[in-house]
Design a protein around this motif. Structure first.
Motif, PDB file in Angstrom:
ATOM      1  N   GLU A 152       0.233  -7.362  -8.814  1.00  0.00           N
ATOM      2  CA  GLU A 152       1.167  -6.938  -9.865  1.00  0.00           C
ATOM      3  C   GLU A 152       0.547  -5.825 -10.706  1.00  0.00           C
ATOM      4  N   ARG A 153      -0.777  -5.915 -10.896  1.00  0.00           N
ATOM      5  CA  ARG A 153      -1.456  -4.908 -11.719  1.00  0.00           C
ATOM      6  C   ARG A 153      -1.480  -3.540 -11.043  1.00  0.00           C
ATOM      7  N   LEU A 154      -1.219  -3.510  -9.744  1.00  0.00           N
ATOM      8  CA  LEU A 154      -1.170  -2.218  -9.047  1.00  0.00           C
ATOM      9  C   LEU A 154      -0.027  -1.351  -9.546  1.00  0.00           C
ATOM     10  N   LYS A 155       0.892  -1.942 -10.301  1.00  0.00           N
ATOM     11  CA  LYS A 155       2.010  -1.157 -10.819  1.00  0.00           C
ATOM     12  C   LYS A 155       1.530  -0.004 -11.695  1.00  0.00           C
ATOM     13  N   VAL A 156       0.411  -0.221 -12.389  1.00  0.00           N
ATOM     14  CA  VAL A 156      -0.078   0.829 -13.263  1.00  0.00           C
ATOM     15  C   VAL A 156      -0.484   2.059 -12.443  1.00  0.00           C
ATOM     16  N   ILE A 157      -1.066   1.847 -11.264  1.00  0.00           N
ATOM     17  CA  ILE A 157      -1.427   2.966 -10.391  1.00  0.00           C
ATOM     18  C   ILE A 157      -0.176   3.564  -9.760  1.00  0.00           C
ATOM     19  N   MET A 158       0.761   2.672  -9.416  1.00  0.00           N
ATOM     20  CA  MET A 158       2.028   3.148  -8.863  1.00  0.00           C
ATOM     21  C   MET A 158       2.751   4.039  -9.882  1.00  0.00           C
ATOM     22  N   TYR A 159       2.734   3.635 -11.162  1.00  0.00           N
ATOM     23  CA  TYR A 159       3.344   4.460 -12.215  1.00  0.00           C
ATOM     24  C   TYR A 159       2.645   5.814 -12.302  1.00  0.00           C
ATOM     25  N   ARG A 160       1.334   5.796 -12.212  1.00  0.00           N
ATOM     26  CA  ARG A 160       0.563   7.043 -12.284  1.00  0.00           C
ATOM     27  C   ARG A 160       0.987   7.985 -11.165  1.00  0.00           C
ATOM     28  N   ASN A 161       1.099   7.469  -9.942  1.00  0.00           N
ATOM     29  CA  ASN A 161       1.481   8.304  -8.807  1.00  0.00           C
ATOM     30  C   ASN A 161       2.933   8.765  -8.911  1.00  0.00           C
ATOM     31  N   LEU A 162       3.802   7.894  -9.428  1.00  0.00           N
ATOM     32  CA  LEU A 162       5.205   8.254  -9.611  1.00  0.00           C
ATOM     33  C   LEU A 162       5.351   9.362 -10.646  1.00  0.00           C
ATOM     34  N   PHE A 163       4.656   9.230 -11.765  1.00  0.00           N
ATOM     35  CA  PHE A 163       4.772  10.235 -12.832  1.00  0.00           C
ATOM     36  C   PHE A 163       4.153  11.563 -12.407  1.00  0.00           C
TER      37      PHE A 163
ATOM     38  N   ALA B  15       0.828  -1.207   0.000  1.00  0.00           N
ATOM     39  CA  ALA B  15       0.000   0.000   0.000  1.00  0.00           C
ATOM     40  C   ALA B  15       0.863   1.258   0.000  1.00  0.00           C
ATOM     41  N   ARG B  16       1.909   1.250   0.823  1.00  0.00           N
ATOM     42  CA  ARG B  16       2.780   2.438   0.910  1.00  0.00           C
ATOM     43  C   ARG B  16       3.506   2.688  -0.412  1.00  0.00           C
ATOM     44  N   SER B  17       3.950   1.622  -1.074  1.00  0.00           N
ATOM     45  CA  SER B  17       4.687   1.786  -2.330  1.00  0.00           C
ATOM     46  C   SER B  17       3.793   2.348  -3.428  1.00  0.00           C
ATOM     47  N   VAL B  18       2.534   1.896  -3.463  1.00  0.00           N
ATOM     48  CA  VAL B  18       1.598   2.408  -4.477  1.00  0.00           C
ATOM     49  C   VAL B  18       1.296   3.873  -4.213  1.00  0.00           C
ATOM     50  N   GLN B  19       1.067   4.195  -2.960  1.00  0.00           N
ATOM     51  CA  GLN B  19       0.750   5.573  -2.589  1.00  0.00           C
ATOM     52  C   GLN B  19       1.911   6.523  -2.887  1.00  0.00           C
TER      53      GLN B  19
ATOM     54  N   LEU C 242       8.528   2.206  -6.915  1.00  0.00           N
ATOM     55  CA  LEU C 242       8.603   0.955  -7.647  1.00  0.00           C
ATOM     56  C   LEU C 242       9.475  -0.071  -6.930  1.00  0.00           C
ATOM     57  N   ARG C 243      10.606   0.367  -6.406  1.00  0.00           N
ATOM     58  CA  ARG C 243      11.521  -0.559  -5.737  1.00  0.00           C
ATOM     59  C   ARG C 243      10.858  -1.199  -4.515  1.00  0.00           C
ATOM     60  N   LEU C 244      10.159  -0.387  -3.737  1.00  0.00           N
ATOM     61  CA  LEU C 244       9.494  -0.907  -2.539  1.00  0.00           C
ATOM     62  C   LEU C 244       8.394  -1.895  -2.911  1.00  0.00           C
ATOM     63  N   LEU C 245       7.666  -1.615  -3.994  1.00  0.00           N
ATOM     64  CA  LEU C 245       6.607  -2.524  -4.432  1.00  0.00           C
ATOM     65  C   LEU C 245       7.191  -3.873  -4.840  1.00  0.00           C
ATOM     66  N   ASN C 246       8.253  -3.844  -5.639  1.00  0.00           N
ATOM     67  CA  ASN C 246       8.882  -5.097  -6.062  1.00  0.00           C
ATOM     68  C   ASN C 246       9.404  -5.883  -4.868  1.00  0.00           C
ATOM     69  N   GLU C 247       9.996  -5.195  -3.911  1.00  0.00           N
ATOM     70  CA  GLU C 247      10.527  -5.866  -2.712  1.00  0.00           C
ATOM     71  C   GLU C 247       9.395  -6.479  -1.886  1.00  0.00           C
TER      72      GLU C 247
END
Length: 403
Positions: free
Chosen positions: A313-324, A281-285, A289-294
């Motif tokens: 794994e599909r949460l990466k798309v939201i994680m990318y959105r928040n990162l960008f 949850a913290r990595s997505v918020q 990316l590194r924390l999510l993979n770990e």
């Protein structure tokens, strides 16, 4: 210790009284009579036919043979006896016009059938014979006869309708179809419940189980809005003492909620012993990316056990959105160099990231309406909208709300 004649006379009396609750006890393998050696009979057809009318005589004879099989730990035979008992019950149940007194008996029979199916499969696996889940699949076919009787009762008035029994059968079938990974077989069952005029009046315990499984199926179908609604109902209406069931509902509700923008609190995760989700949850918020993979790697066994690893794994798309979005806020411009995204992703563990892969990720985010803008391939930039470039809600067909 009760004799066979006493047992048969007692059953006969309760059948005559149409007392489904007492009949169900006397036909349950969880009742004390199962341990009575006088009732553990390999063949009791003649005695049963003298005391009971057809098809009850065959039903009870099959049950007593089942008691005999259980005493010998022969669960394959016990399953066969219970399957036969259900077929004789269906014949009797169909003949009961304008009454549903046999529903408690049906609930007991299918519950015991499911139990013996699991035990038989476990024994066969240990002996190295048969196919995996072979017996539970047979149990599902047997339960369908009960389902058809309940669904087909269109003439009885509501208070005595057999339709009240549909959901109990459906819930057992759900458990089997999820176990054997044949979720497509759930669709007609869901239609039967959702199309029922009494769907909101079923027992709460039955509704909790039903919505738990429908919510899980909706999650696998990427319908996160429906999944959140049904899993939330299951969690909130599950009895407070059923901590295990509440935790099970949360295992699937948490990923669904993250998809629609709600991150679980540490207090909730601690309360239900689900700290495996905390770093996810913290990595997505944070868009980390590194924390999510770990986190996915560290708790891989847990997530695979519950069948949610690929969902997470599909949460990466939201994680990318928040990162960008963070890159956008940092640069403070609406024309973002693709190189900035590539460098950011490389710093967070995607060492092999190149411009083609970065463009693919961005194009996917734009397609899902997580970013409003377009890619300028000539200038190698992402040009984002000046008005709400990172919308909270995507297009309706995406079925995902972003927090």
């Amino acid at each position: 210790m009760q004799t066979l004649q006493q047992y048969l006379q007692e059953l006969k009396y309760y059948i005559w009284q149409m007392d489904g609750s007492m009949c169900s006890e006397l036909l349950s393998f969880r009742h004390l009579h199962v341990k009575n050696q006088r009732l553990q009979l390999e063949d009791a057809h003649s005695q049963c036919s003298q005391a009971l009318d057809s098809p009850y005589d065959e039903l009870v004879a099959a049950h007593l043979r089942g008691c005999w099989a259980v005493a010998r730990s022969d669960y394959v035979e016990a399953f066969a006896c219970e399957a036969a008992a259900i077929q004789f019950f269906v014949r009797a149940f169909q003949s009961h016009k304008d009454t549903n007194w046999g529903l408690p008996v049906m609930y007991t029979l299918i519950s015991d059938l499911h139990m013996f199916a699991r035990m038989a499969d476990r024994d066969q696996k240990r002996k190295g014979v048969g196919k995996p889940n072979e017996t539970v699949e047979k149990a599902a076919d047997c339960m369908m006869s009960c389902f058809r009787v309940c669904v087909g009762d269109n003439r009885s008035s509501l208070d005595v309708s057999k339709k009240w029994g549909i959901i109990a059968v459906v819930n057992h079938l759900f458990k089997i179809y999820f176990k054997i990974n044949k979720l497509q077989l759930c669709k007609p069952l869901i239609r039967a419940i959702e199309g029922s005029t009494i769907r909101e009046n079923f027992r709460v315990s039955h509704l909790v189980t039903y919505r738990y499984y429908v919510g899980r199926k909706a999650m696998f179908d990427n319908d996160y809005k429906l999944a959140a609604e049904y899993l939330t109902f299951a969690f909130e209406h599950c009895h407070r003492s059923s901590r295990r069931n509440k935790r099970l509902a949360l295992v699937y509700l948490i990923p669904v909620k993250m998809f629609i923008g709600y991150m679980p609190s540490i207090e909730v995760l601690r309360q239900h012993n689900l700290m495996e989700f905390s770093d996810v949850a913290r990595s997505v918020q944070e868009g980390n990316l590194r924390l999510l993979n770990e986190a996915l790697s560290r708790h891989e066994a847990f997530f695979i056990k519950f069948g949610i690893y690929l969902i997470l794994e599909r949460l990466k798309v939201i994680m990318y959105r928040n990162l960008f979005k963070k890159v956008f806020l940092l640069l403070g411009t609406h024309q973002l160099p693709l190189k900035a995204f590539i460098v950011t992703l490389q710093m967070l563990g995607e060492e092999d990231m190149d411009i083609d892969e970065a463009q693919c990720i961005i194009a996917n985010l734009i397609d899902k309406n997580y970013i409003r803008g377009y890619i300028s391939y000539q200038h190698k930039k992402l040009v984002i909208s000046k008005q709400n470039p990172f919308p909270r809600l995507p297009s309706p067909d995406a079925k995902i709300a972003i927090g």
